[in-house]
Scaffold this motif. Sequence first.
Motif, PDB file in Angstrom:
ATOM      1  N   ARG A 313      24.765  12.488  24.364  1.00 52.24           N
ATOM      2  CA  ARG A 313      26.167  12.796  24.661  1.00 52.24           C
ATOM      3  C   ARG A 313      26.466  14.262  24.341  1.00 52.24           C
ATOM      4  O   ARG A 313      26.257  14.737  23.239  1.00 52.24           O
ATOM      5  CB  ARG A 313      27.102  11.898  23.857  1.00 52.24           C
ATOM      6  CG  ARG A 313      28.574  12.205  24.093  1.00 52.24           C
ATOM      7  CD  ARG A 313      29.485  11.245  23.354  1.00 52.24           C
ATOM      8  NE  ARG A 313      30.887  11.667  23.483  1.00 52.24           N
ATOM      9  CZ  ARG A 313      31.551  12.333  22.554  1.00 52.24           C
ATOM     10  NH1 ARG A 313      30.969  12.648  21.401  1.00 52.24           N
ATOM     11  NH2 ARG A 313      32.813  12.695  22.757  1.00 52.24           N
ATOM     12  N   GLY A 314      26.962  14.977  25.346  1.00 53.17           N
ATOM     13  CA  GLY A 314      27.297  16.384  25.169  1.00 53.17           C
ATOM     14  C   GLY A 314      26.124  17.322  25.294  1.00 53.17           C
ATOM     15  O   GLY A 314      26.275  18.535  25.109  1.00 53.17           O
ATOM     16  N   PHE A 315      24.944  16.772  25.671  1.00 48.36           N
ATOM     17  CA  PHE A 315      23.738  17.603  25.787  1.00 48.36           C
ATOM     18  C   PHE A 315      23.155  17.529  27.197  1.00 48.36           C
ATOM     19  O   PHE A 315      23.711  16.880  28.087  1.00 48.36           O
ATOM     20  CB  PHE A 315      22.719  17.191  24.732  1.00 48.36           C
ATOM     21  CG  PHE A 315      23.139  17.533  23.325  1.00 48.36           C
ATOM     22  CD1 PHE A 315      23.069  18.833  22.847  1.00 48.36           C
ATOM     23  CD2 PHE A 315      23.640  16.544  22.481  1.00 48.36           C
ATOM     24  CE1 PHE A 315      23.465  19.154  21.557  1.00 48.36           C
ATOM     25  CE2 PHE A 315      24.040  16.854  21.189  1.00 48.36           C
ATOM     26  CZ  PHE A 315      23.952  18.167  20.729  1.00 48.36           C
ATOM     27  N   LEU A 316      22.023  18.180  27.397  1.00 49.21           N
ATOM     28  CA  LEU A 316      21.473  18.368  28.737  1.00 49.21           C
ATOM     29  C   LEU A 316      21.077  17.065  29.433  1.00 49.21           C
ATOM     30  O   LEU A 316      21.186  16.952  30.659  1.00 49.21           O
ATOM     31  CB  LEU A 316      20.261  19.300  28.677  1.00 49.21           C
ATOM     32  CG  LEU A 316      20.520  20.726  28.184  1.00 49.21           C
ATOM     33  CD1 LEU A 316      19.197  21.499  28.085  1.00 49.21           C
ATOM     34  CD2 LEU A 316      21.498  21.457  29.106  1.00 49.21           C
ATOM     35  N   SER A 317      20.602  16.071  28.685  1.00 44.47           N
ATOM     36  CA  SER A 317      20.080  14.865  29.336  1.00 44.47           C
ATOM     37  C   SER A 317      21.165  13.885  29.767  1.00 44.47           C
ATOM     38  O   SER A 317      20.895  12.944  30.521  1.00 44.47           O
ATOM     39  CB  SER A 317      19.108  14.142  28.393  1.00 44.47           C
ATOM     40  OG  SER A 317      19.789  13.642  27.254  1.00 44.47           O
ATOM     41  N   ALA A 318      22.410  14.094  29.323  1.00 41.84           N
ATOM     42  CA  ALA A 318      23.486  13.127  29.588  1.00 41.84           C
ATOM     43  C   ALA A 318      23.782  12.949  31.072  1.00 41.84           C
ATOM     44  O   ALA A 318      24.174  11.861  31.510  1.00 41.84           O
ATOM     45  CB  ALA A 318      24.755  13.548  28.849  1.00 41.84           C
ATOM     46  N   SER A 319      23.616  14.001  31.868  1.00 45.16           N
ATOM     47  CA  SER A 319      24.003  13.942  33.277  1.00 45.16           C
ATOM     48  C   SER A 319      22.830  13.697  34.222  1.00 45.16           C
ATOM     49  O   SER A 319      23.005  13.713  35.444  1.00 45.16           O
ATOM     50  CB  SER A 319      24.685  15.263  33.668  1.00 45.16           C
ATOM     51  OG  SER A 319      23.807  16.363  33.445  1.00 45.16           O
ATOM     52  N   LEU A 320      21.635  13.446  33.676  1.00 48.35           N
ATOM     53  CA  LEU A 320      20.461  13.287  34.527  1.00 48.35           C
ATOM     54  C   LEU A 320      20.370  11.873  35.093  1.00 48.35           C
ATOM     55  O   LEU A 320      20.649  10.893  34.390  1.00 48.35           O
ATOM     56  CB  LEU A 320      19.185  13.596  33.740  1.00 48.35           C
ATOM     57  CG  LEU A 320      19.048  15.035  33.221  1.00 48.35           C
ATOM     58  CD1 LEU A 320      17.777  15.171  32.383  1.00 48.35           C
ATOM     59  CD2 LEU A 320      19.050  16.036  34.368  1.00 48.35           C
ATOM     60  N   PRO A 370      26.175  19.034  29.811  1.00 46.24           N
ATOM     61  CA  PRO A 370      25.833  18.139  30.932  1.00 46.24           C
ATOM     62  C   PRO A 370      26.102  18.779  32.297  1.00 46.24           C
ATOM     63  O   PRO A 370      25.331  18.576  33.245  1.00 46.24           O
ATOM     64  CB  PRO A 370      26.751  16.929  30.701  1.00 46.24           C
ATOM     65  CG  PRO A 370      26.978  16.918  29.222  1.00 46.24           C
ATOM     66  CD  PRO A 370      27.062  18.369  28.842  1.00 46.24           C
ATOM     67  N   GLU A 371      27.179  19.590  32.401  1.00 47.55           N
ATOM     68  CA  GLU A 371      27.460  20.283  33.654  1.00 47.55           C
ATOM     69  C   GLU A 371      26.390  21.321  33.960  1.00 47.55           C
ATOM     70  O   GLU A 371      25.960  21.484  35.109  1.00 47.55           O
ATOM     71  CB  GLU A 371      28.836  20.950  33.573  1.00 47.55           C
ATOM     72  CG  GLU A 371      30.006  19.972  33.564  1.00 47.55           C
ATOM     73  CD  GLU A 371      31.342  20.661  33.338  1.00 47.55           C
ATOM     74  OE1 GLU A 371      31.395  21.904  33.459  1.00 47.55           O
ATOM     75  OE2 GLU A 371      32.330  19.967  33.022  1.00 47.55           O
ATOM     76  N   ILE A 372      25.949  22.037  32.942  1.00 49.46           N
ATOM     77  CA  ILE A 372      24.868  23.023  33.115  1.00 49.46           C
ATOM     78  C   ILE A 372      23.614  22.335  33.632  1.00 49.46           C
ATOM     79  O   ILE A 372      22.948  22.806  34.562  1.00 49.46           O
ATOM     80  CB  ILE A 372      24.572  23.727  31.774  1.00 49.46           C
ATOM     81  CG1 ILE A 372      25.701  24.681  31.403  1.00 49.46           C
ATOM     82  CG2 ILE A 372      23.238  24.480  31.848  1.00 49.46           C
ATOM     83  CD1 ILE A 372      25.559  25.297  30.009  1.00 49.46           C
TER      84      ILE A 372
END
Length: 384
Positions: A313-320, A370-372
């Motif tokens: 949550r709040g990091f790079l893998s959250a949106s994958l 997550p957007e990045i």
Amino acid sequence: MRISDKKRSAQLLRLRFASIVIGVALTIASIGLVLLKQQNADSTEKGAKEVNQSTAVRSTPTASASPTKSLESIDTSKLAYNITTSPQFTQSKQLEKIVNRVVDLAKEKNLPTQPLSITLIDIKTGKTAGYQQEKFRYPASVVKLFWMVYLYAQIEKEILSEADFTQYLDEMIKKSDNDSASYIVDKISHTEYQENIQGEESRNWKKKRLQVNQYFQQAGYDNINVSQKTFPISSPNLSQPEGSELILRENRENLIRNQISTQQVARLLYEIYKKQSVSSNSSKKMAKWLTIDAQKRNIKKDDENSDEFNPVRGFLSASLPNDVDFKGKAGLTSNSRNDAGIITTPDGKTYILVVFADDEAYASDWDLFPEISRLALNSMIKRE
């Protein structure tokens, strides 16, 4: 023959027969004694073996036991990382556009860009781009990547035993637990916390701890500092550096902290992915520790439990998406948010993305990273 002669002959025969019988009896008795002694000896030897085996079982260390070698007897100053120079990447205009769009995302959210650093590497092509990627920043728990590598370097040389660290690696990498990380730092630097330390003892202690830096600096990780523990620690109960931990910081007014660039973190992840870090076998094991699978991501991406570290949550893998593989290590403090990952798409595109944001505005923003990551993924998929 006279009768007297017959009597003497009969007596002689009886004497000879008696002698033979006695001889046979004595022989049998002797053989019996020999066999009895041999049986007793075998029984004694068997008993001794059973005692030794029982002792061996009791003395076998458990997974949580400390390494058996004395801390004072081990010198790791000559331990060298197996890669002496940084990989040669090619600067890419295409990747630079992606990085610039990431910076624009931060600007659109009115976040300061001075504390931001980014490194992006296309592993297949060896091309790269970055934003302030050589600037040293406080890595928070991302530093634990480097402690894992140094641990496996000593496991590879049989200085330490992997079985003794399985539990601690799981907690340090998967849960980002500071107590387990503290234990690992003590063992890889062969130091232990001391409340009061000074003089020659203090200098020797500091020299041993700084060998963690030396290991990476000699391999081209110039000016890196990964020798400071992450706090708070419950055993011993330290909310901040005290005692021997404080001698590494010089003083409370001018605290020396860990410092790593996103470029250095990206290099380390690249070497792990390429199975070059320490050894091919060790790299595979480290990559496995870093994997955050889709099931874990789905559980954690909306979890707001503040009592436990959440690497999603709040990091790079959250949106994958679920079909994208992610290996990485995140770090969060009240003043920074950092993440570093190896991302692989279903069609085999693999890239490394490292983002450090050393400011409280980023620490409190749960949407930007997550957007990045979503922006980078879509852009990398579209690339030829």
